[in-house]
Design a protein around this motif. Sequence first.
Motif, PDB file in Angstrom:
ATOM      1  N   PRO A  57       0.812  -1.223   0.000  1.00  0.00           N
ATOM      2  CA  PRO A  57       0.000   0.000   0.000  1.00  0.00           C
ATOM      3  C   PRO A  57       0.845   1.272   0.000  1.00  0.00           C
ATOM      4  O   PRO A  57       2.045   1.250   0.282  1.00  0.00           O
ATOM      5  CB  PRO A  57      -0.802  -0.122   1.296  1.00  0.00           C
ATOM      6  CG  PRO A  57       0.015  -0.997   2.167  1.00  0.00           C
ATOM      7  CD  PRO A  57       0.711  -1.968   1.262  1.00  0.00           C
ATOM      8  N   ILE A  58       0.217   2.367  -0.291  1.00  0.00           N
ATOM      9  CA  ILE A  58       0.897   3.644  -0.449  1.00  0.00           C
ATOM     10  C   ILE A  58       1.540   4.129   0.844  1.00  0.00           C
ATOM     11  O   ILE A  58       2.484   4.921   0.837  1.00  0.00           O
ATOM     12  CB  ILE A  58      -0.100   4.702  -0.993  1.00  0.00           C
ATOM     13  CG1 ILE A  58       0.676   5.908  -1.543  1.00  0.00           C
ATOM     14  CG2 ILE A  58      -1.112   5.094   0.077  1.00  0.00           C
ATOM     15  CD1 ILE A  58      -0.195   6.851  -2.330  1.00  0.00           C
ATOM     16  N   VAL A  59       1.037   3.626   1.993  1.00  0.00           N
ATOM     17  CA  VAL A  59       1.592   4.076   3.276  1.00  0.00           C
ATOM     18  C   VAL A  59       2.971   3.485   3.546  1.00  0.00           C
ATOM     19  O   VAL A  59       3.683   3.943   4.438  1.00  0.00           O
ATOM     20  CB  VAL A  59       0.649   3.710   4.444  1.00  0.00           C
ATOM     21  CG1 VAL A  59      -0.664   4.420   4.322  1.00  0.00           C
ATOM     22  CG2 VAL A  59       0.469   2.195   4.533  1.00  0.00           C
ATOM     23  N   LEU A  80      -3.446  -6.274   1.383  1.00  0.00           N
ATOM     24  CA  LEU A  80      -2.573  -5.115   1.569  1.00  0.00           C
ATOM     25  C   LEU A  80      -1.538  -5.451   2.644  1.00  0.00           C
ATOM     26  O   LEU A  80      -1.890  -5.680   3.803  1.00  0.00           O
ATOM     27  CB  LEU A  80      -3.385  -3.895   1.990  1.00  0.00           C
ATOM     28  CG  LEU A  80      -4.522  -3.485   1.040  1.00  0.00           C
ATOM     29  CD1 LEU A  80      -5.243  -2.259   1.579  1.00  0.00           C
ATOM     30  CD2 LEU A  80      -3.980  -3.212  -0.358  1.00  0.00           C
ATOM     31  N   VAL A  81      -0.278  -5.468   2.265  1.00  0.00           N
ATOM     32  CA  VAL A  81       0.804  -5.873   3.168  1.00  0.00           C
ATOM     33  C   VAL A  81       1.216  -4.694   4.052  1.00  0.00           C
ATOM     34  O   VAL A  81       1.581  -3.625   3.567  1.00  0.00           O
ATOM     35  CB  VAL A  81       2.030  -6.364   2.375  1.00  0.00           C
ATOM     36  CG1 VAL A  81       3.142  -6.788   3.337  1.00  0.00           C
ATOM     37  CG2 VAL A  81       1.637  -7.515   1.459  1.00  0.00           C
ATOM     38  N   ARG A 135       4.009   4.123  -5.997  1.00  0.00           N
ATOM     39  CA  ARG A 135       4.189   5.011  -7.146  1.00  0.00           C
ATOM     40  C   ARG A 135       3.650   4.303  -8.393  1.00  0.00           C
ATOM     41  O   ARG A 135       3.783   3.080  -8.516  1.00  0.00           O
ATOM     42  CB  ARG A 135       5.670   5.340  -7.383  1.00  0.00           C
ATOM     43  CG  ARG A 135       6.293   6.260  -6.345  1.00  0.00           C
ATOM     44  CD  ARG A 135       7.737   6.584  -6.749  1.00  0.00           C
ATOM     45  NE  ARG A 135       8.369   7.447  -5.773  1.00  0.00           N
ATOM     46  CZ  ARG A 135       8.988   7.019  -4.685  1.00  0.00           C
ATOM     47  NH1 ARG A 135       9.040   5.719  -4.436  1.00  0.00           N
ATOM     48  NH2 ARG A 135       9.545   7.876  -3.851  1.00  0.00           N
ATOM     49  N   PRO A 136       3.089   5.040  -9.343  1.00  0.00           N
ATOM     50  CA  PRO A 136       2.646   4.414 -10.597  1.00  0.00           C
ATOM     51  C   PRO A 136       3.781   3.710 -11.318  1.00  0.00           C
ATOM     52  O   PRO A 136       3.587   2.634 -11.900  1.00  0.00           O
ATOM     53  CB  PRO A 136       2.114   5.598 -11.413  1.00  0.00           C
ATOM     54  CG  PRO A 136       1.720   6.621 -10.391  1.00  0.00           C
ATOM     55  CD  PRO A 136       2.698   6.468  -9.275  1.00  0.00           C
ATOM     56  N   SER A 137       4.979   4.296 -11.269  1.00  0.00           N
ATOM     57  CA  SER A 137       6.117   3.688 -11.963  1.00  0.00           C
ATOM     58  C   SER A 137       6.449   2.319 -11.376  1.00  0.00           C
ATOM     59  O   SER A 137       6.804   1.387 -12.116  1.00  0.00           O
ATOM     60  CB  SER A 137       7.342   4.606 -11.894  1.00  0.00           C
ATOM     61  OG  SER A 137       7.654   4.936 -10.550  1.00  0.00           O
ATOM     62  N   ILE A 191       0.213   0.630  11.744  1.00  0.00           N
ATOM     63  CA  ILE A 191       1.222   1.507  11.156  1.00  0.00           C
ATOM     64  C   ILE A 191       1.905   2.335  12.231  1.00  0.00           C
ATOM     65  O   ILE A 191       3.114   2.535  12.236  1.00  0.00           O
ATOM     66  CB  ILE A 191       0.589   2.422  10.078  1.00  0.00           C
ATOM     67  CG1 ILE A 191       0.149   1.570   8.888  1.00  0.00           C
ATOM     68  CG2 ILE A 191       1.563   3.494   9.622  1.00  0.00           C
ATOM     69  CD1 ILE A 191      -0.765   2.311   7.936  1.00  0.00           C
ATOM     70  N   LYS A 192       1.115   2.802  13.198  1.00  0.00           N
ATOM     71  CA  LYS A 192       1.704   3.556  14.301  1.00  0.00           C
ATOM     72  C   LYS A 192       2.649   2.665  15.110  1.00  0.00           C
ATOM     73  O   LYS A 192       3.723   3.076  15.525  1.00  0.00           O
ATOM     74  CB  LYS A 192       0.609   4.105  15.206  1.00  0.00           C
ATOM     75  CG  LYS A 192      -0.208   5.230  14.565  1.00  0.00           C
ATOM     76  CD  LYS A 192      -1.302   5.715  15.501  1.00  0.00           C
ATOM     77  CE  LYS A 192      -2.125   6.824  14.851  1.00  0.00           C
ATOM     78  NZ  LYS A 192      -3.228   7.278  15.740  1.00  0.00           N
ATOM     79  N   MET A 193       2.235   1.424  15.327  1.00  0.00           N
ATOM     80  CA  MET A 193       3.073   0.503  16.095  1.00  0.00           C
ATOM     81  C   MET A 193       4.343   0.151  15.330  1.00  0.00           C
ATOM     82  O   MET A 193       5.422   0.032  15.904  1.00  0.00           O
ATOM     83  CB  MET A 193       2.301  -0.776  16.394  1.00  0.00           C
ATOM     84  CG  MET A 193       1.118  -0.591  17.341  1.00  0.00           C
ATOM     85  SD  MET A 193       0.064  -2.043  17.340  1.00  0.00           S
ATOM     86  CE  MET A 193       1.196  -3.303  17.812  1.00  0.00           C
ATOM     87  N   ASN A 194       4.229   0.028  14.048  1.00  0.00           N
ATOM     88  CA  ASN A 194       5.335  -0.453  13.224  1.00  0.00           C
ATOM     89  C   ASN A 194       6.305   0.636  12.824  1.00  0.00           C
ATOM     90  O   ASN A 194       7.373   0.362  12.312  1.00  0.00           O
ATOM     91  CB  ASN A 194       4.775  -1.133  11.962  1.00  0.00           C
ATOM     92  CG  ASN A 194       5.831  -1.942  11.251  1.00  0.00           C
ATOM     93  OD1 ASN A 194       6.616  -2.619  11.876  1.00  0.00           O
ATOM     94  ND2 ASN A 194       5.842  -1.850   9.931  1.00  0.00           N
ATOM     95  N   ALA A 195       5.949   1.893  13.051  1.00  0.00           N
ATOM     96  CA  ALA A 195       6.795   3.033  12.689  1.00  0.00           C
ATOM     97  C   ALA A 195       7.262   2.948  11.242  1.00  0.00           C
ATOM     98  O   ALA A 195       8.393   3.232  10.906  1.00  0.00           O
ATOM     99  CB  ALA A 195       7.983   3.119  13.636  1.00  0.00           C
ATOM    100  N   ARG A 196       6.365   2.496  10.385  1.00  0.00           N
ATOM    101  CA  ARG A 196       6.630   2.381   8.946  1.00  0.00           C
ATOM    102  C   ARG A 196       7.865   1.535   8.649  1.00  0.00           C
ATOM    103  O   ARG A 196       8.705   1.876   7.826  1.00  0.00           O
ATOM    104  CB  ARG A 196       6.744   3.760   8.302  1.00  0.00           C
ATOM    105  CG  ARG A 196       5.423   4.504   8.284  1.00  0.00           C
ATOM    106  CD  ARG A 196       5.397   5.572   7.224  1.00  0.00           C
ATOM    107  NE  ARG A 196       5.503   4.990   5.907  1.00  0.00           N
ATOM    108  CZ  ARG A 196       5.594   5.730   4.796  1.00  0.00           C
ATOM    109  NH1 ARG A 196       5.588   7.039   4.878  1.00  0.00           N
ATOM    110  NH2 ARG A 196       5.685   5.151   3.627  1.00  0.00           N
ATOM    111  N   GLY A 197       8.021   0.466   9.368  1.00  0.00           N
ATOM    112  CA  GLY A 197       9.028  -0.532   8.986  1.00  0.00           C
ATOM    113  C   GLY A 197      10.455  -0.130   9.235  1.00  0.00           C
ATOM    114  O   GLY A 197      11.269  -0.223   8.351  1.00  0.00           O
TER     115      GLY A 197
END
Length: 742
Positions: free
Chosen positions: A22-24, A79-80, A124-126, A219-225
């Motif tokens: 996903p975009i996040v 959605l991963v 991203r579309p690309s 997402i909050k817990m994971n701090a965006r990986g």
Amino acid sequence: MIRGKSLTFVSLFEMIDRVEIPIVQRDYAQGRESANEVREQFIESLKEALMAEISEAWEPLDLDFIYGNFESGSENIFLVLDGQQRLTTLFLLHWYLSLNDGLHDDFLRRWVVGEKSKFTYATRPSSSEFFSALALNKIESSHNESMSLSKKIIDAHWFFLSWLYDPTIKSCLVMLDAIERSFSNYRGLYKRLLDSEKPPITFQYLNLEDFGLSDELYIKMNARGIALSDFENFKAWLFGYIRDYKEAQSFESAMDREWTDIFWMLSSHDTKSFDTLFLSFFHLMALYEACEREESLSHLKQNNFNWIRELRQGGDHISVRKFKQQGSFSAPLISRIFKLMQCLEKPEADNLRRLLKNVLSDSGYVNQAKFYSLILFINQTEAPDPASRLFIERLKRWSRLTNNLINNSRIDELVPFVAAIRSLKQLSIICDDVYNKLSNMEPSEISFFREQGGEEITKAKLILQDPIWEPLLFEFEQHEYLKGKVGFLLNYSKNEDGIYDQDIFRAYALKASSLLDKTILESPDFLLQRALLSVGDYMLEQSANRYSFGLPNNTLYRERNENWLKIVEKRCFKELLDLIHGDVFSSLNKIISETKIDGWRRLFVNYPQAIAYCGNRLIYRAGSYVLLMSKTRLSGFHSELRTYCLYIQLRKEIEENRVPTYLKNIKYSPVYDDSSPSLKITCSDNVSYKIEYKNDVFYVYTVNIQTETCNHLLDYLSSILLDKQYEALMAPDHDSSSILRI
């Protein structure tokens, strides 16, 4: 969906229509140049899993949990939210192995619908366009050809050069090259990868909705990986590497609990983080192990030596692949670490933990050698108990011996450091009974430390004869400059019968300790240097005609050994000690004021400013001709001793208003070449006089010697010349009308 279900990449896509990042989420990171270690380690793990021989004890490589949610709508899109990096690499691996085995059609059937890839990025579309284009197209692997796989992809008609600005695509290309390097020579692995009965690679699938968790919360817990730290990667590797060792389970448990507490406490008083200190500890232990493996210092194994250098200089990050290649963390080393940390975790080991803290905060050779001696002691002790009186007593004696040896050996480069580690290891057989065993040894048996070893053997024999020697020696070994080297004091302490006398030793030791105190060594009045010159010529010859007053530096043994440790061995130092009575400062001043010497030594005694001029405490001396060096070479500015002292005396006369009224100005001119330093005097008639000293004579240069002022000036200079030594330097007028000789 079933929670915590073990799936393969193939079986995941049998359950869903499409996997989308996903975009996040962030861009694909395992292909970044900075992620080389993580990338190579992961690929190696995948390769081992694919090529492992299947047996009853065989287990698949489990890649841990994959989290996500389903997108609302007609399609079943997963959605991963965690597992993005692993799934992306698995997709690229499946694509490459299908090409390598000539089974791209099977890949298309499984992972392409229409013109789109079932695995895609929404960041991203690309990125989305790239994954579809890559999945659809067939590219021959490079094998042994010079063109890399990424270059072939970039040259393909369907690849847009603008895609190179997409960090996810750039990372994919790097990863594909890495996969190709690892797998290009192997066939049949694609079908092995698809095996559902004995799957080589699995992961644990979890749907967050089954837990009542929203993707926003996750997402909050994971701090965006956020990526694992170097220490976390190292620990994960180490646990897998030692899993067959006898102590593996206890080691892992202690490392995650008690030892973590130790390093957490250490980091609370340090600028370094907890995991940095923990990782530095393991690097240090690997360093010791590598040093022990050197069998001959005269024929160092270059590969191992390079590895030792990397462990010393590699900082916090060293590839775990290199640890594996070098055979680091053998079973004996893991046992040694386990025993050490079990000792350090005890409440009574506070002092020992401070030693650990010191060596991790200051990675100097000396600190590392001292901590190694502690490790050896604990490893040689049957049941190390820091609360035991026997443990404390034996450790104190072992530490006293090894500290003296280490402090008084030149360990400031890698080769002598390796030699020191090897010698300590050999010496560790005596740590349970230091004095008895040491007294029966020869200095040569102490190998690298033989120079100081002879002194330590003498001390051990004295202590066995009379235990009172132990605290007496220990007291003065703690001196900040001597640091255990008191052999010269023992030499001074023999009585008329040639027997070492404790009272004589203490008397000399007290005086020497005072003289070598920082306040004396760094005195701006240079009392010690001037008093020694009053007794004799103590100066150290550094090279041809270069002599040193002695520097007070004591950080390294080399600094001490090249300065005051050499001076204390000189006869004049003992003579000075014999002249010291009562207060040291008063004694030194009395010796200086009552000196009977003359010549160049008397000038330094009378004018400490001349010593201060010498920035590195060096002079150039040829006979009675002395140059004061501001640097270490004559190519730096330098002055001549006698004219400079005359300049100092004239300044003093001016300050005290004792100069003739016709003397208006003085200036000293040092030089940095072969010309002569000089003193310039300007008188009221605006006539200047340049004064040089050479060939044991003062020369006075002026434009006109036939003046009354000139005659008065020469008489005045003669009256203030500094000592009787100058009487012999008076000479008839030079035959040149522009030069006078005083």
